[in-house]
Design an enzyme around this catalytic site. Structure first.
Site, PDB file in Angstrom:
ATOM      1  N   GLY A 171       2.386   1.892  10.886  1.00 47.48           N
ATOM      2  CA  GLY A 171       3.407   2.949  10.821  1.00 47.48           C
ATOM      3  C   GLY A 171       4.126   3.426  12.048  1.00 47.48           C
ATOM      4  O   GLY A 171       4.641   4.341  12.050  1.00 47.48           O
ATOM      5  N   HIS A 204      -9.704   0.965   4.902  1.00 52.65           N
ATOM      6  CA  HIS A 204      -8.173   1.054   5.736  1.00 52.65           C
ATOM      7  C   HIS A 204      -8.310   2.166   6.700  1.00 52.65           C
ATOM      8  O   HIS A 204      -9.261   2.970   6.912  1.00 52.65           O
ATOM      9  CB  HIS A 204      -7.286   1.696   4.708  1.00 52.65           C
ATOM     10  CG  HIS A 204      -5.654   1.810   5.081  1.00 52.65           C
ATOM     11  ND1 HIS A 204      -5.355   2.590   5.777  1.00 52.65           N
ATOM     12  CD2 HIS A 204      -4.896   0.808   5.059  1.00 52.65           C
ATOM     13  CE1 HIS A 204      -4.179   2.473   6.224  1.00 52.65           C
ATOM     14  NE2 HIS A 204      -3.839   1.244   5.728  1.00 52.65           N
ATOM     15  N   GLU A 239      -5.587  -5.266  10.503  1.00 49.56           N
ATOM     16  CA  GLU A 239      -4.497  -4.061  10.743  1.00 49.56           C
ATOM     17  C   GLU A 239      -4.714  -3.484  11.811  1.00 49.56           C
ATOM     18  O   GLU A 239      -5.767  -2.397  11.945  1.00 49.56           O
ATOM     19  CB  GLU A 239      -4.507  -3.247   9.621  1.00 49.56           C
ATOM     20  CG  GLU A 239      -4.030  -3.816   8.235  1.00 49.56           C
ATOM     21  CD  GLU A 239      -3.524  -2.701   7.291  1.00 49.56           C
ATOM     22  OE1 GLU A 239      -2.281  -2.841   6.860  1.00 49.56           O
ATOM     23  OE2 GLU A 239      -4.393  -1.811   6.853  1.00 49.56           O
ATOM     24  N   ASN A 287       0.910  -1.106   0.021  1.00 53.48           N
ATOM     25  CA  ASN A 287      -0.007  -0.170  -0.025  1.00 53.48           C
ATOM     26  C   ASN A 287       1.113   1.250   0.097  1.00 53.48           C
ATOM     27  O   ASN A 287       1.363   1.561   1.059  1.00 53.48           O
ATOM     28  CB  ASN A 287      -0.948  -0.062   1.101  1.00 53.48           C
ATOM     29  CG  ASN A 287      -1.731   1.242   1.293  1.00 53.48           C
ATOM     30  OD1 ASN A 287      -1.662   1.997   0.277  1.00 53.48           O
ATOM     31  ND2 ASN A 287      -2.250   1.297   2.347  1.00 53.48           N
ATOM     32  N   LYS A 325       0.056   4.356  -0.341  1.00 49.44           N
ATOM     33  CA  LYS A 325      -0.629   5.449   0.339  1.00 49.44           C
ATOM     34  C   LYS A 325      -0.131   6.569  -0.747  1.00 49.44           C
ATOM     35  O   LYS A 325      -0.272   6.663  -1.861  1.00 49.44           O
ATOM     36  CB  LYS A 325       0.068   5.883   1.903  1.00 49.44           C
ATOM     37  CG  LYS A 325      -0.368   4.438   2.718  1.00 49.44           C
ATOM     38  CD  LYS A 325       0.009   4.649   4.013  1.00 49.44           C
ATOM     39  CE  LYS A 325      -0.177   3.386   4.673  1.00 49.44           C
ATOM     40  NZ  LYS A 325      -0.101   3.258   6.353  1.00 49.44           N
ATOM     41  N   GLU A 381      -6.844   4.553   7.699  1.00 46.81           N
ATOM     42  CA  GLU A 381      -6.573   6.018   7.362  1.00 46.81           C
ATOM     43  C   GLU A 381      -7.905   6.445   6.866  1.00 46.81           C
ATOM     44  O   GLU A 381      -8.237   7.588   7.119  1.00 46.81           O
ATOM     45  CB  GLU A 381      -5.295   6.199   6.889  1.00 46.81           C
ATOM     46  CG  GLU A 381      -4.045   6.002   7.467  1.00 46.81           C
ATOM     47  CD  GLU A 381      -2.878   5.495   6.809  1.00 46.81           C
ATOM     48  OE1 GLU A 381      -2.827   5.367   5.460  1.00 46.81           O
ATOM     49  OE2 GLU A 381      -2.153   4.583   7.614  1.00 46.81           O
ATOM     50  N   SER A 398       3.383  -2.311  10.483  1.00 45.94           N
ATOM     51  CA  SER A 398       4.831  -2.333  10.443  1.00 45.94           C
ATOM     52  C   SER A 398       5.485  -3.918  10.085  1.00 45.94           C
ATOM     53  O   SER A 398       6.500  -4.363  10.813  1.00 45.94           O
ATOM     54  CB  SER A 398       5.144  -2.024  12.113  1.00 45.94           C
ATOM     55  OG  SER A 398       4.716  -0.884  12.316  1.00 45.94           O
TER      56      SER A 398
END
Ligand code: PGA
Length: 257
Positions: A176, A99, A170, A13, A15, A101, A215
């Site tokens: 991250g 996702h 996730e 991904n 992003k 985010e 991660s």
């Protein structure tokens, strides 16, 4: 872990990263990885680079390409949004739905995510339903309740047993952060998700790929792949370096663990 029914999928991904030239180079490298490696490989580039990425992979490439999100509606006055049909028209195979985010930065609700998943199926795409708890929710003992709510909402948009689906676990706190879940934590969450799918649809539960994300690196992928309910990974930061992505995408269960 590879089973007779489930092929490992390793997805990058990207992003909101990468110039057009970088995206083309990363795509060419990911195509080579997909050709050479033991697993299915996919990338999720920023929407403006999708066409260039698909062209760089080349016709007939085994590399899967997907959008990072889609709007539930097929068209309309939704400035800045991308429809599932547009992604399919470009030649995408996948789209991420919900996702973390999108949920936490852009405010997508379970209902919106479910509707976007339904739109993806309608357009002939394979949705990757992303679910995961925040650190606060985990600390409060709500992990399973959150996963159940997000999973059930997404599954509600699946129309038939033939509809394709990938799930990604996730945990928000692992994305991250450099602080991945442990393989044991992943095993618990993935086992919970698969059992919940099995309660309504044992066949789908046996076949659905549940990816771990948060991660993931070359040094820890082997530990995740050794977990029987982990069928691959959704990789963010480490997917932006073609070499590290290739190492992750070619890893075998237990390697580097
Ligand atoms: P990360 O991101 O690998 O950088 O933690 C994963 C994701 O957001 O899909």
């Amino acid at each position: 872990m590879t089973t007779p029914e489930r092929t490992v999928l390793v997805a990058g991904n990207w992003k909101m990263h990468g110039t057009r030239a970088e995206a083309v180079a990363w795509a060419a490298a990911a195509h080579e990885t997909a050709m050479a490696g033991p697993h299915e490989v996919a990338v999720f580039p920023p929407a403006p680079w999708l066409e260039a990425v698909i062209a760089a992979a080349g016709a007939g490439s085994p590399l899967g390409v997907g959008g990072q999100a889609c709007h539930p509606e097929p068209k309309g006055a939704f400035t800045g949004a991308v429809s599932a049909g547009m992604l399919a028209d470009l030649g995408c195979r996948y789209v991420l739905c919900g996702h973390s985010e999108r949920r936490h930065v852009f405010g997508e609700t379970d209902e919106f995510v479910a509707a976007s998943l339904g739109a993806a199926l309608e357009a002939g795409l394979t949705p990757v339903l992303c679910v995961g708890e925040t650190a606060e929710e985990r600390a409060a003992g709500q992990t399973e309740a959150v996963l159940a709510r997000q999973l059930d909402a997404g599954l509600g948009a699946v129309r038939s047993a033939a509809d394709p689906l990938v799930v990604a676990y996730e945990p928000v706190w692992a994305i991250g952060s450099g602080n991945p879940a442990t393989p044991t934590e992943a095993a618990e969450a993935h086992g919970f998700l698969r059992a919940r799918i099995a309660a309504n649809d044992p066949e789908r539960a046996a076949a659905v790929r549940i990816l771990y994300g948060g991660s993931v690196k070359a040094s820890n992928i082997g530990g995740f792949l050794a977990v029987s309910d982990v069928d691959g990974a959704l990789v963010g930061g480490a997917a932006l370096d073609p070499e590290s992505f290739a190492q992750i995408a070619c890893a075998e269960a237990g390697a580097g663990a």
